[in-house]
Motif scaffolding. Structure first.
Motif, PDB file in Angstrom:
ATOM      1  N   GLY A 228     -19.859   6.030  -2.379  1.00 29.79           N
ATOM      2  CA  GLY A 228     -19.076   4.695  -3.815  1.00 29.79           C
ATOM      3  C   GLY A 228     -17.902   6.809  -4.084  1.00 29.79           C
ATOM      4  N   ALA A 229     -18.599   7.642  -4.825  1.00 28.37           N
ATOM      5  CA  ALA A 229     -17.947   8.665  -4.628  1.00 28.37           C
ATOM      6  C   ALA A 229     -16.682   9.079  -3.393  1.00 28.37           C
ATOM      7  N   MET A 230     -17.330   9.131  -2.184  1.00 28.35           N
ATOM      8  CA  MET A 230     -16.599   9.437  -1.163  1.00 28.35           C
ATOM      9  C   MET A 230     -15.153   8.280  -1.013  1.00 28.35           C
ATOM     10  N   PHE A 231     -15.642   6.909  -1.557  1.00 28.57           N
ATOM     11  CA  PHE A 231     -14.606   5.810  -1.218  1.00 28.57           C
ATOM     12  C   PHE A 231     -13.001   5.901  -2.554  1.00 28.57           C
ATOM     13  N   ARG A 232     -13.473   6.947  -3.836  1.00 31.80           N
ATOM     14  CA  ARG A 232     -13.401   7.131  -4.730  1.00 31.80           C
ATOM     15  C   ARG A 232     -12.285   8.258  -4.215  1.00 31.80           C
ATOM     16  N   GLN A 233     -12.646   9.061  -3.574  1.00 25.13           N
ATOM     17  CA  GLN A 233     -11.974  10.412  -3.323  1.00 25.13           C
ATOM     18  C   GLN A 233     -10.433   9.902  -1.964  1.00 25.13           C
ATOM     19  N   ASP A 234     -11.683   8.917  -1.319  1.00 27.86           N
ATOM     20  CA  ASP A 234     -10.346   8.317  -1.095  1.00 27.86           C
ATOM     21  C   ASP A 234      -9.418   7.624  -1.033  1.00 27.86           C
ATOM     22  N   VAL A 235      -9.607   6.285  -1.896  1.00 28.79           N
ATOM     23  CA  VAL A 235      -8.362   6.594  -2.814  1.00 28.79           C
ATOM     24  C   VAL A 235      -7.136   6.890  -3.286  1.00 28.79           C
ATOM     25  N   GLN A 236      -7.864   8.512  -4.457  1.00 34.92           N
ATOM     26  CA  GLN A 236      -6.744   9.085  -4.308  1.00 34.92           C
ATOM     27  C   GLN A 236      -6.162   9.949  -3.913  1.00 34.92           C
ATOM     28  N   SER A 237      -6.756  10.359  -3.026  1.00 33.12           N
ATOM     29  CA  SER A 237      -5.950  11.321  -1.236  1.00 33.12           C
ATOM     30  C   SER A 237      -5.197  10.110  -0.753  1.00 33.12           C
ATOM     31  N   TRP A 238      -5.082   9.103  -0.626  1.00 31.09           N
ATOM     32  CA  TRP A 238      -4.501   8.371   0.303  1.00 31.09           C
ATOM     33  C   TRP A 238      -3.742   8.180  -0.128  1.00 31.09           C
ATOM     34  N   GLY A 239      -3.404   7.960  -1.715  1.00 35.10           N
ATOM     35  CA  GLY A 239      -2.642   7.223  -2.823  1.00 35.10           C
ATOM     36  C   GLY A 239      -1.729   9.086  -2.470  1.00 35.10           C
ATOM     37  N   GLU A 240      -2.175   9.896  -3.027  1.00 37.59           N
ATOM     38  CA  GLU A 240      -1.044  10.739  -2.865  1.00 37.59           C
ATOM     39  C   GLU A 240      -0.642  10.782  -1.449  1.00 37.59           C
ATOM     40  N   LEU A 241      -0.833  10.538  -0.784  1.00 41.30           N
ATOM     41  CA  LEU A 241       0.159  10.070   0.468  1.00 41.30           C
ATOM     42  C   LEU A 241       1.011   9.205   0.764  1.00 41.30           C
ATOM     43  N   VAL A 242       0.369   8.148   0.324  1.00 34.50           N
ATOM     44  CA  VAL A 242       1.928   7.325  -0.055  1.00 34.50           C
ATOM     45  C   VAL A 242       2.196   7.640  -1.115  1.00 34.50           C
ATOM     46  N   ARG A 243       2.054   8.094  -2.041  1.00 33.52           N
ATOM     47  CA  ARG A 243       3.395   8.599  -2.796  1.00 33.52           C
ATOM     48  C   ARG A 243       4.299   9.931  -1.861  1.00 33.52           C
ATOM     49  N   SER A 244       3.844  10.411  -1.310  1.00 33.10           N
ATOM     50  CA  SER A 244       4.412  11.830  -0.959  1.00 33.10           C
ATOM     51  C   SER A 244       5.423  11.746   0.443  1.00 33.10           C
ATOM     52  N   ALA A 245       4.542   9.882   1.059  1.00 31.60           N
ATOM     53  CA  ALA A 245       6.056   9.967   2.018  1.00 31.60           C
ATOM     54  C   ALA A 245       6.887   9.120   1.174  1.00 31.60           C
ATOM     55  N   GLY A 246       6.871   8.492  -0.081  1.00 29.99           N
ATOM     56  CA  GLY A 246       7.857   8.601  -0.879  1.00 29.99           C
ATOM     57  C   GLY A 246       8.097   6.765  -0.376  1.00 29.99           C
ATOM     58  N   ILE A 247       6.891   5.710   0.217  1.00 28.53           N
ATOM     59  CA  ILE A 247       6.281   5.046  -0.140  1.00 28.53           C
ATOM     60  C   ILE A 247       6.447   3.828  -1.141  1.00 28.53           C
ATOM     61  N   GLN A 248       6.830   2.765  -1.338  1.00 32.65           N
ATOM     62  CA  GLN A 248       7.379   2.077  -2.564  1.00 32.65           C
ATOM     63  C   GLN A 248       6.467   0.820  -2.266  1.00 32.65           C
ATOM     64  N   PRO A 249       5.359   1.153  -3.404  1.00 31.14           N
ATOM     65  CA  PRO A 249       4.359  -0.920  -3.292  1.00 31.14           C
ATOM     66  C   PRO A 249       5.685  -1.955  -4.171  1.00 31.14           C
TER      67      PRO A 249
END
Length: 348
Positions: A326-347
């Motif tokens: 659970g802790a790994m998964f929540r960290q993944d959600v955060q880390s991948w989310g940061e990459l999505v935003r840094s790539a300028g991808i709009q939801p």
């Protein structure tokens, strides 16, 4: 007025049957208050009282049959059945990048008879879609992480690019002349390519694919390179049709021991995909713990580890507890989310 005879008090002893009956009563009452169906409440009570499983288990997999995740799901289902004493049936619910199956699983009764195996895109979905119809963190309870799934940076076998250093040099020389194929916008392979751009100080042009033709177009020369899963592309590398320049993660693949990690080459991108198991939120802890033990036991089998390595996957060792996963998964959600935003991808 005649007196009403009183029943003698019941003896206060530790009767397991009475405790289970009381537990079922309270579970049913709580469910009624919460508006849950009584049938679901009874099923949850039975699971919590040790009667699970007493009927077949559905293993939802939100991707198509024949893919890497599906192979892992069926590998598990086959070996879960004798350990749990009930059939485990894989149910492929495909569509919308895994979201249809995940939404379906989230809405099933939290009684232990529906579980889900899925891949790393599950952690990226909250950053890509405004309305998923489910919350990956709130609507599921993590069971365990089973394997990690690296991606390969690939070029044609006859490409003049023989290393990541060659690729970086070419991209700096011809900023608009290097293109990379991915599984699609916001996919792990897209985010890995954008991270290489940022970390290496280059600009590669992204070419998204959604129909699985990226490897074909790479071999046909339509793109300079492709970032694809090791599971499907390792056979092409071994057959001499493609050349692998690097992979993500923290370790080299035993099946491709000469291919370095990006981190070894000074490009510190270690985020990696995975295959994991989840259950609907509210699934009794006793059921989650038993699933965790059974799945971890299967992953540790020598023949299963060997099969996963053959598939260019890394079996997770040591095994994870539900809390660790659970802790790994929540960290993944955060880390991948940061990459999505840094790539300028709009939801969307």
């Amino acid at each position: 007025m005649p007196s009403i005879p009183r029943r003698p008090p019941m003896p206060l002893h530790h009767d397991a049957g009475r405790r289970q009956a009381v537990q079922r009563l309270f579970t049913t009452a709580a469910a009624a208050v919460a508006g849950l169906p009584l049938a679901s409440a009874h099923a949850q009570a039975a699971a919590a009282s040790g009667g699970w499983p007493d009927r077949p288990i559905r293993l939802v997999h939100p991707w198509a049959a024949g893919g890497g995740g599906d192979i892992v799901a069926r590998l598990l289902a086959e070996r879960m059945q004798p350990l749990l004493g009930q059939p485990v049936v894989v149910d492929n619910r495909t569509g919308a990048g895994g979201n249809i199956g995940a939404q379906f699983a989230a809405r099933q009764a939290a009684d232990g008879y529906t579980v889900m195996t899925t891949a790393g895109g599950f952690a990226i979905a909250p950053s890509l879609f405004r309305s998923l119809g489910y919350d990956p963190v709130k609507d599921f309870v993590p069971v365990t992480k089973m394997a990690t799934a690296p991606l390969l940076v690939l070029v044609r076998a006859d490409s003049p690019l023989r290393s990541m250093a060659d690729l970086v040099a070419l991209a700096r020389k011809e900023p608009q002349g290097v293109s990379f194929a991915s599984f699609g916008i916001g996919s792990p392979s897209h985010l890995m390519g954008e991270s290489i751009n940022r970390l290496a100080g280059i600009t590669m042009t992204h070419v998204p694919y959604s129909s699985g033709n990226a490897g074909t177009d790479l071999m046909g020369g339509q793109v300079t390179l492709a970032i694809l899963d090791a599971l499907s592309q390792t056979p092409q590398v071994k057959a001499g049709k493609l050349r692998a320049l690097a992979l993500n993660g923290t370790a080299r693949l035993p099946s491709l021991p000469d291919v370095p990690t990006l981190a070894e080459l000074g490009i510190p991108f270690e985020l990696v995909g995975w295959h994991g198991m989840f259950a609907p939120a509210g699934t009794p802890r006793a059921v989650v713990d038993r699933l965790n033990r059974v799945v971890n036991q299967i992953i540790a089998l020598p023949e299963v580890k060997g099969r996963l390595f053959d598939l260019a996957l890394f079996p997770v060792q040591p095994p994870t507890t539900p809390e660790q996963w659970g802790a790994m998964f929540r960290q993944d959600v955060q880390s991948w989310g940061e990459l999505v935003r840094s790539a300028g991808i709009q939801p969307t």
